[in-house]
Design an enzyme around this catalytic site. Structure first.
Site, PDB file in Angstrom:
ATOM      1  N   GLY A  77       0.842  -1.343  -0.003  1.00  0.00           N
ATOM      2  CA  GLY A  77       0.115   0.005   0.017  1.00  0.00           C
ATOM      3  C   GLY A  77       0.785   1.138  -0.025  1.00  0.00           C
ATOM      4  O   GLY A  77       1.747   1.445   0.603  1.00  0.00           O
ATOM      5  N   ARG A 141       1.320  -5.595  -4.995  1.00  0.00           N
ATOM      6  CA  ARG A 141       1.177  -6.489  -3.878  1.00  0.00           C
ATOM      7  C   ARG A 141       1.857  -7.969  -4.360  1.00  0.00           C
ATOM      8  O   ARG A 141       1.387  -9.123  -3.585  1.00  0.00           O
ATOM      9  CB  ARG A 141      -0.107  -6.700  -3.556  1.00  0.00           C
ATOM     10  CG  ARG A 141      -0.452  -5.375  -2.773  1.00  0.00           C
ATOM     11  CD  ARG A 141      -1.743  -5.628  -1.637  1.00  0.00           C
ATOM     12  NE  ARG A 141      -2.110  -4.463  -0.927  1.00  0.00           N
ATOM     13  CZ  ARG A 141      -1.577  -3.867   0.014  1.00  0.00           C
ATOM     14  NH1 ARG A 141      -0.497  -4.629   0.631  1.00  0.00           N
ATOM     15  NH2 ARG A 141      -2.232  -2.876   0.467  1.00  0.00           N
ATOM     16  N   ASP A 172       4.987  -8.020   5.591  1.00  0.00           N
ATOM     17  CA  ASP A 172       4.959  -8.911   4.623  1.00  0.00           C
ATOM     18  C   ASP A 172       6.233  -8.638   3.797  1.00  0.00           C
ATOM     19  O   ASP A 172       6.820  -9.526   3.188  1.00  0.00           O
ATOM     20  CB  ASP A 172       3.500  -8.864   4.102  1.00  0.00           C
ATOM     21  CG  ASP A 172       2.636  -9.345   4.961  1.00  0.00           C
ATOM     22  OD1 ASP A 172       2.821 -10.213   5.871  1.00  0.00           O
ATOM     23  OD2 ASP A 172       1.604  -8.879   4.640  1.00  0.00           O
ATOM     24  N   LYS A 198       7.864   0.789   5.724  1.00  0.00           N
ATOM     25  CA  LYS A 198       7.171   1.540   5.311  1.00  0.00           C
ATOM     26  C   LYS A 198       5.395   1.023   5.729  1.00  0.00           C
ATOM     27  O   LYS A 198       5.412  -0.197   5.466  1.00  0.00           O
ATOM     28  CB  LYS A 198       6.986   1.493   3.671  1.00  0.00           C
ATOM     29  CG  LYS A 198       5.539   2.045   3.154  1.00  0.00           C
ATOM     30  CD  LYS A 198       4.987   1.134   2.031  1.00  0.00           C
ATOM     31  CE  LYS A 198       4.203  -0.150   2.446  1.00  0.00           C
ATOM     32  NZ  LYS A 198       3.388  -0.652   1.746  1.00  0.00           N
ATOM     33  N   THR A 199       4.606   1.569   6.093  1.00  0.00           N
ATOM     34  CA  THR A 199       3.343   1.309   6.254  1.00  0.00           C
ATOM     35  C   THR A 199       2.277   2.439   7.007  1.00  0.00           C
ATOM     36  O   THR A 199       2.868   2.777   7.976  1.00  0.00           O
ATOM     37  CB  THR A 199       2.843   0.022   6.519  1.00  0.00           C
ATOM     38  OG1 THR A 199       1.418  -0.060   6.631  1.00  0.00           O
ATOM     39  CG2 THR A 199       3.429  -0.245   8.145  1.00  0.00           C
ATOM     40  N   ILE A 200       1.612   2.991   6.288  1.00  0.00           N
ATOM     41  CA  ILE A 200       0.634   3.795   7.331  1.00  0.00           C
ATOM     42  C   ILE A 200       0.108   3.143   8.528  1.00  0.00           C
ATOM     43  O   ILE A 200      -0.233   4.127   9.312  1.00  0.00           O
ATOM     44  CB  ILE A 200      -0.478   4.541   6.357  1.00  0.00           C
ATOM     45  CG1 ILE A 200      -1.492   3.601   5.962  1.00  0.00           C
ATOM     46  CG2 ILE A 200      -0.065   5.273   5.221  1.00  0.00           C
ATOM     47  CD1 ILE A 200      -2.953   4.031   5.569  1.00  0.00           C
ATOM     48  N   ASP A 201       0.050   1.765   8.360  1.00  0.00           N
ATOM     49  CA  ASP A 201      -0.754   1.376   9.687  1.00  0.00           C
ATOM     50  C   ASP A 201      -0.086   1.526  10.895  1.00  0.00           C
ATOM     51  O   ASP A 201      -0.586   1.083  11.857  1.00  0.00           O
ATOM     52  CB  ASP A 201      -0.822  -0.194   9.281  1.00  0.00           C
ATOM     53  CG  ASP A 201      -1.940  -0.237   8.066  1.00  0.00           C
ATOM     54  OD1 ASP A 201      -2.460   0.425   7.445  1.00  0.00           O
ATOM     55  OD2 ASP A 201      -2.243  -1.650   7.788  1.00  0.00           O
ATOM     56  N   GLY A 247      -5.954   0.695   8.795  1.00  0.00           N
ATOM     57  CA  GLY A 247      -5.211  -0.054   9.577  1.00  0.00           C
ATOM     58  C   GLY A 247      -5.615  -1.611   9.638  1.00  0.00           C
ATOM     59  O   GLY A 247      -6.552  -1.772  10.474  1.00  0.00           O
ATOM     60  N   TYR A 422      -7.972   5.757   1.707  1.00  0.00           N
ATOM     61  CA  TYR A 422      -7.020   5.932   0.551  1.00  0.00           C
ATOM     62  C   TYR A 422      -6.810   7.696   0.389  1.00  0.00           C
ATOM     63  O   TYR A 422      -6.050   8.333  -0.317  1.00  0.00           O
ATOM     64  CB  TYR A 422      -7.938   5.660  -0.810  1.00  0.00           C
ATOM     65  CG  TYR A 422      -8.112   4.275  -0.623  1.00  0.00           C
ATOM     66  CD1 TYR A 422      -7.022   3.301  -1.072  1.00  0.00           C
ATOM     67  CD2 TYR A 422      -9.439   3.539  -0.221  1.00  0.00           C
ATOM     68  CE1 TYR A 422      -7.049   1.812  -1.125  1.00  0.00           C
ATOM     69  CE2 TYR A 422      -9.564   2.215  -0.224  1.00  0.00           C
ATOM     70  CZ  TYR A 422      -8.463   1.420  -0.466  1.00  0.00           C
ATOM     71  OH  TYR A 422      -8.403  -0.078  -0.628  1.00  0.00           O
ATOM     72  N   GLU A 423      -7.548   8.308   1.349  1.00  0.00           N
ATOM     73  CA  GLU A 423      -7.477   9.848   1.076  1.00  0.00           C
ATOM     74  C   GLU A 423      -6.144  10.368   1.846  1.00  0.00           C
ATOM     75  O   GLU A 423      -5.606  11.352   1.437  1.00  0.00           O
ATOM     76  CB  GLU A 423      -8.504  10.668   2.224  1.00  0.00           C
ATOM     77  CG  GLU A 423      -9.936  10.172   1.696  1.00  0.00           C
ATOM     78  CD  GLU A 423     -10.617   8.972   2.064  1.00  0.00           C
ATOM     79  OE1 GLU A 423      -9.815   8.262   2.317  1.00  0.00           O
ATOM     80  OE2 GLU A 423     -11.988   9.020   1.419  1.00  0.00           O
ATOM     81  N   GLY A 424      -5.429   9.375   2.493  1.00  0.00           N
ATOM     82  CA  GLY A 424      -4.438   9.838   3.262  1.00  0.00           C
ATOM     83  C   GLY A 424      -3.141   9.117   2.956  1.00  0.00           C
ATOM     84  O   GLY A 424      -2.080   9.885   3.263  1.00  0.00           O
TER      85      GLY A 424
END
Ligand code: FBP
Length: 549
Positions: A77, A141, A172, A198-201, A247, A422-424
């Site tokens: 993502g 992915r 992952d 990396k990951t916004i989560d 998340g 998806y907005e962020g």
């Protein structure tokens, strides 16, 4: 390409680097490391990359290196700051030798296997500095896990003279980076593999990784939107807003947004699981808060919901675990294929235990269906497709109706729904992410120059000013344990969930009852790039609370 005025001004921003990376470096090695779990199994699976020390960079002597080329892959993502990792790597690699070249593999790990690549030239790079998105080379992915993929990869790496591959990804993708590093080391192919967190989560973090990049900007973007909704909500005073935030597993984004905005309610999946709450318990908790506010004449409010919550309700978690087993063909270890979605759902329903079937059939039809359908390539339920915010608000409405009939609820309840994800993910990186990502990328070039493989690039001490940040590398095997995935036991990086005894959750728990009853909203406003440092350069509340001395 037409560009906005903000983009023009941001292009001129020179991201900050830790002091140690501002000149030549030397690598200082710590003690040998161990994996966080299943040490013997991980060591046996990664004989060439297990046990390596954590590296810290300090100022060193300049060493002249022959020219070499580097490849880069964006995986999974999108997360704000990806272009800055690439620009940091680009500048770092060029500073070692201007003849060095950087190649980007197109649309994720699949680009390596399919030999789909482009050179990242200085002209191209300059168009993307300090911008959001992954569009410079695109992301994907595709799971890198098979020998034939690794062999296809080495063909193109050799053809392009690539000495090292940098994989920007979440838990992952970095697990796969480690498997690839081990494979190339075992085969003595002479190609190094370096990961970037990396990951916004926000769930790729541990003792060595303070935060995954993109979490800061994504949370600030969602918090701006939640704050705007709260202003609207407090102006009209007629709606309850149910806001789901991304998340996939961990609730770090929901918790950070709650710390920034002080909504009436924020659910934390990890707490739901720890308290073994049912869906009805969660609904009752929200309905009670609605009723309490209604008793004060406040028929409005905000509820922040982590998108992964459905997987943390113990009965549903058990159900998903069985669904995951049933969806995999034990003979091949691959996902079963079905002629149609209907047949897939029917097959699944006829192969699970009666207890789990009862839980499945108690859920609304669209949720039931989504849980039975395909996983992403890493075996994850696609929770972003489940409309939990609507599910919960419908259940709360039903409960309040029943309470109204019993005289236990004396207000109005009208809901609005939002999903912020998806907005962020492609927002222009905050100053924090711009600096952090650039440093991660630049630092990766130093790990390469020092011959490292199977390492993740790390930058620590990031609540301090950037020149005090600490740069180095951590062996990826150090973060691994064995977990059940796609019907088999696999070595994976351990995901960091919200810790219920950690400072961010404790702060939230100590305040949430007041936030639930009162209208204590905070309106964070948009990310600022120029202005006072307390407005422009603050890391997340999560990081500040975690690092508070
Ligand atoms: P990564 O872990 O790959 O960074 O992606 C996380 C995420 O943004 C989740 O928050 C969300 O559930 C998922 O991606 C959505 O995936 P997709 O982009 O494939 O719809």
């Amino acid at each position: 390409m037409a560009i906005s005025n903000l983009q023009v001004a941001r292009a001129a921003y020179q991201p900050k680097l830790p002091k140690a990376l501002q000149g030549p470096v030397k690598a200082v090695e710590g003690a040998a490391t161990q994996s966080v779990g299943n040490q013997e199994e991980i060591k046996a699976l990664f004989p060439n990359t297990y046990g390596m020390p954590v590296i810290t960079f300090e100022a060193g002597e300049k060493v002249d290196l022959p020219a070499f080329n580097v490849g880069i892959i964006l995986s999974g993502g999108q997360a704000p700051g990806g272009h800055n990792v690439i620009s940091g790597l680009f500048d770092g690699v060029k500073s070692l030798n201007p003849e060095n070249k950087l190649y980007g593999f197109i649309l994720g790990p699949g680009g390596l296997v399919d030999h789909n690549y482009m050179e990242i030239t200085s002209e191209l790079m300059d168009q993307y500095r300090n911008t959001g998105g992954f569009d410079i080379i695109g992301s994907g992915r595709t799971k890198l896990e098979k020998e034939e993929q690794f062999e296809k990869g080495i063909e193109i790496l050799r053809e392009l003279g690539i000495k090292a591959l940098v994989i920007i990804g979440g838990d992952d993708s970095n697990t796969n980076a480690c498997v690839l590093a081990e494979y190339y080391a075992a085969k003595k192919y002479g190609v190094q593999v370096i990961g970037c967190p990396k990951t916004i989560d926000g769930d790729l973090k541990n003792d060595e990784i303070e935060t995954s990049f993109g979490f800061d900007t994504a949370c600030k973007t969602y918090s701006e939107l939640i704050g705007n909704i709260q202003r609207d909500c407090n102006s009209a005073r007629k709606y309850w807003h149910f806001i789901k935030v991304m998340g996939r597993s961990a609730s770090h984004i929901a918790l950070e947004c709650a710390l920034q905005c002080q909504p009436n309610i924020c659910l934390v999946s990890e707490e739901v699981e720890a308290k073994e709450q049912s869906l009805d318990d969660v609904v009752t908790y929200i309905a009670q808060a609605v009723a309490n506010r209604a008793a004060d004449g406040n028929n409005f409010g905000t509820v922040v919901i982590p998108e992964g919550i459905i997987e943390f309700i113990p009965a549903i978690k058990k159900l998903i675990a069985e669904l995951n087993e049933v969806l995999v063909d034990p003979a091949t270890g691959e996902m079963r294929e079905f002629p149609s979605k209907e047949e897939q759902v029917a097959f699944v329903k006829s192969h699970i235990a009666a207890e789990n079937l009862a839980v499945l059939e108690s859920l609304p039809a669209d949720v039931e269906r989504q849980l039975c359908l395909d996983r992403d390539p890493h075996g994850n339920v696609q929770v972003s497709l489940i409309e939990t915010e609507k599910l919960l608000s419908a259940m709360v409405a039903k409960k309040l109706e029943a309470w109204k009939a019993e005289g236990k609820f004396v207000g109005k309840f009208s809901a609005q729904h939002h999903f912020f994800g998806y907005e962020g993910r492609c927002a222009a990186p905050s100053n924090y992410d711009a600096d952090y990502c650039y440093s991660l990328g630049y630092n990766a070039s130093r790990l390469i120059a020092n011959g490292k493989t199977g390492y993740m690039s790390i930058i620590k001490n990031t609540t301090a000013p950037a020149d005090q940040w600490i740069a180095g590398g951590v062996p990826i095997t150090k973060m691994m344990n064995i977990e059940r995935r796609n019907g088999a036991n696999k070595p994976v990086i351990r995901k960091a969930l919200v810790e219920l005894d950690g400072a961010p959750f404790k702060f939230f728990a100590a305040n949430r009852d007041v936030w639930a009853k009162e209208t204590a909203y905070v309106y964070p406003g948009p990310i600022q790039y120029w202005g006072p440092t307390e407005v422009c350069d603050q890391p997340t509340k999560t990081l500040q609370l975690e690092q508070a001395k």
